[in-house]
Design a protein around this motif. Structure first.
Motif, short mmCIF file in Angstrom:
data_model
loop_
_atom_site.label_atom_id
_atom_site.label_comp_id
_atom_site.label_asym_id
_atom_site.label_seq_id
_atom_site.Cartn_x
_atom_site.Cartn_y
_atom_site.Cartn_z
N ASN A 106 -33.24 -52.29 -98.93
CA ASN A 106 -31.95 -52.30 -99.64
C ASN A 106 -31.08 -53.46 -99.17
O ASN A 106 -31.14 -53.87 -98.01
CB ASN A 106 -31.20 -50.98 -99.40
N ILE A 107 -30.26 -53.95 -100.09
CA ILE A 107 -29.35 -55.08 -99.78
C ILE A 107 -27.93 -54.65 -100.11
O ILE A 107 -27.68 -54.11 -101.21
CB ILE A 107 -29.74 -56.33 -100.59
N TYR A 108 -27.02 -54.92 -99.19
CA TYR A 108 -25.59 -54.65 -99.43
C TYR A 108 -24.84 -55.96 -99.28
O TYR A 108 -25.04 -56.69 -98.31
CB TYR A 108 -25.06 -53.62 -98.42
N THR A 109 -23.95 -56.23 -100.24
CA THR A 109 -23.19 -57.48 -100.18
C THR A 109 -21.74 -57.20 -99.79
O THR A 109 -21.26 -56.06 -99.90
CB THR A 109 -23.21 -58.18 -101.55
N GLY A 110 -21.06 -58.24 -99.35
CA GLY A 110 -19.64 -58.13 -99.03
C GLY A 110 -18.97 -59.48 -99.17
O GLY A 110 -19.62 -60.53 -99.06
N CYS A 111 -17.67 -59.46 -99.47
CA CYS A 111 -16.88 -60.69 -99.48
C CYS A 111 -15.59 -60.42 -98.70
O CYS A 111 -15.26 -59.25 -98.45
CB CYS A 111 -16.57 -61.13 -100.91
N ASN A 112 -14.90 -61.48 -98.30
CA ASN A 112 -13.64 -61.25 -97.60
C ASN A 112 -12.58 -60.74 -98.57
O ASN A 112 -12.51 -61.17 -99.73
CB ASN A 112 -13.17 -62.49 -96.83
N VAL A 113 -11.77 -59.82 -98.07
CA VAL A 113 -10.69 -59.21 -98.87
C VAL A 113 -9.41 -59.33 -98.06
O VAL A 113 -9.25 -58.66 -97.03
CB VAL A 113 -11.00 -57.73 -99.19
N GLU A 114 -8.53 -60.23 -98.50
CA GLU A 114 -7.30 -60.49 -97.74
C GLU A 114 -6.17 -59.56 -98.16
O GLU A 114 -6.28 -58.83 -99.15
CB GLU A 114 -6.90 -61.96 -97.91
N ASN A 115 -5.09 -59.61 -97.37
CA ASN A 115 -3.91 -58.80 -97.67
C ASN A 115 -2.66 -59.58 -97.29
O ASN A 115 -2.70 -60.38 -96.34
CB ASN A 115 -3.98 -57.48 -96.87
N SER A 116 -1.55 -59.31 -98.01
CA SER A 116 -0.29 -60.01 -97.71
C SER A 116 0.20 -59.67 -96.31
O SER A 116 0.95 -60.44 -95.71
CB SER A 116 0.75 -59.67 -98.77
N TYR B 124 -1.21 -60.02 -93.27
CA TYR B 124 -2.42 -60.82 -93.00
C TYR B 124 -3.47 -60.13 -92.13
O TYR B 124 -4.66 -60.25 -92.35
CB TYR B 124 -2.05 -62.16 -92.34
N SER B 125 -2.98 -59.41 -91.10
CA SER B 125 -3.95 -58.86 -90.13
C SER B 125 -4.79 -57.73 -90.73
O SER B 125 -5.75 -57.28 -90.12
CB SER B 125 -3.23 -58.36 -88.88
N LEU B 126 -4.44 -57.29 -91.92
CA LEU B 126 -5.24 -56.24 -92.57
C LEU B 126 -6.44 -56.80 -93.32
O LEU B 126 -7.26 -56.06 -93.86
CB LEU B 126 -4.36 -55.43 -93.52
N THR B 127 -6.54 -58.11 -93.34
CA THR B 127 -7.68 -58.77 -94.00
C THR B 127 -9.00 -58.27 -93.42
O THR B 127 -9.11 -58.04 -92.22
CB THR B 127 -7.56 -60.29 -93.78
N MET B 128 -9.97 -58.11 -94.29
CA MET B 128 -11.30 -57.69 -93.82
C MET B 128 -12.33 -58.79 -94.10
O MET B 128 -12.36 -59.36 -95.19
CB MET B 128 -11.71 -56.39 -94.53
N CYS B 129 -13.14 -59.07 -93.09
CA CYS B 129 -14.18 -60.10 -93.22
C CYS B 129 -15.33 -59.62 -94.12
O CYS B 129 -15.62 -58.41 -94.18
CB CYS B 129 -14.78 -60.44 -91.86
N ALA B 130 -15.99 -60.57 -94.72
CA ALA B 130 -17.13 -60.29 -95.61
C ALA B 130 -18.23 -59.50 -94.90
O ALA B 130 -18.81 -58.57 -95.47
CB ALA B 130 -17.70 -61.62 -96.11
N GLU B 131 -18.50 -59.85 -93.65
CA GLU B 131 -19.59 -59.21 -92.90
C GLU B 131 -19.35 -57.73 -92.71
O GLU B 131 -20.24 -56.90 -92.84
CB GLU B 131 -19.71 -59.84 -91.50
N TYR C 110 -4.51 -66.17 -99.67
CA TYR C 110 -3.68 -66.69 -98.57
C TYR C 110 -4.36 -67.83 -97.83
O TYR C 110 -3.75 -68.87 -97.59
CB TYR C 110 -3.28 -65.54 -97.63
N SER C 111 -5.62 -67.65 -97.46
CA SER C 111 -6.32 -68.71 -96.73
C SER C 111 -7.01 -69.68 -97.68
O SER C 111 -7.25 -70.84 -97.32
CB SER C 111 -7.36 -68.11 -95.78
#
Ligand code: THU
Length: 141
Positions: free
Chosen positions: A49-59, A61-68, A34-35
């Protein structure tokens, strides 16, 4: 070196190199139809330990989760409690910094964490979280 708490210092040079490798790898998993904006994060814990994340969007829109927050929730759900450094990167927003919602969430779990951002030219900048969110919300009972 950067100070992450009264007792802990992070060898930022050494750690950042490994985190950089991990965030570049994680960029492949971004779901942002979307973005069109890709964001990747790598969270370094006191135990290494290391944990990674990426942004996960949703149709919706407000349900999108930031990478952090993806990275932090992965770590917390695995039992991690002590966080030293979060590295962020976006190929679309140079030297990206966390949004207010992410700063609020990180402030609760890790009030002394160092937030680092790496530019598209691989230049690092480091900020103690307290300089980015000076007055986080706290429940006072
Ligand atoms: N985004 C993040 O992942 N982290 C931030 O700190 C700000 C924004 C994502 C959410 C959305 O998928 C896209 O960037 C555009 O807002």
């Amino acid at each position: 070196m950067a100070r992450a708490s009264s007792k802990t210092t992070v060898n930022t040079k050494k750690v950042s190199k490994e985190l950089l490798r991990r965030i570049k790898k994680t960029l492949k998993n971004v779901y942002a139809p979307y973005s069109g904006i890709s964001v990747s994060a790598a969270l370094y814990c006191a135990n290494g330990n290391i944990y990674t994340g990426c942004n996960v969007e949703n149709s919706s829109y407000s349900l999108t989760m930031c990478a952090e927050r993806v990275a932090l929730f992965k770590a917390v759900s695995e039992g991690e409690k002590d966080f030293l450094l979060l590295l962020l990167h976006s190929p679309d927003i140079d030297s990206i910094l966390p949004c207010g919602a992410c700063l609020q969430v990180y402030s609760e779990h890790s009030p002394n964490i160092i937030i680092a951002t790496v530019s598209t030219k691989d230049e690092f900048r480091f900020y103690p979280i307290k300089t980015l969110l000076t007055q986080p919300f706290r429940l006072k009972k």
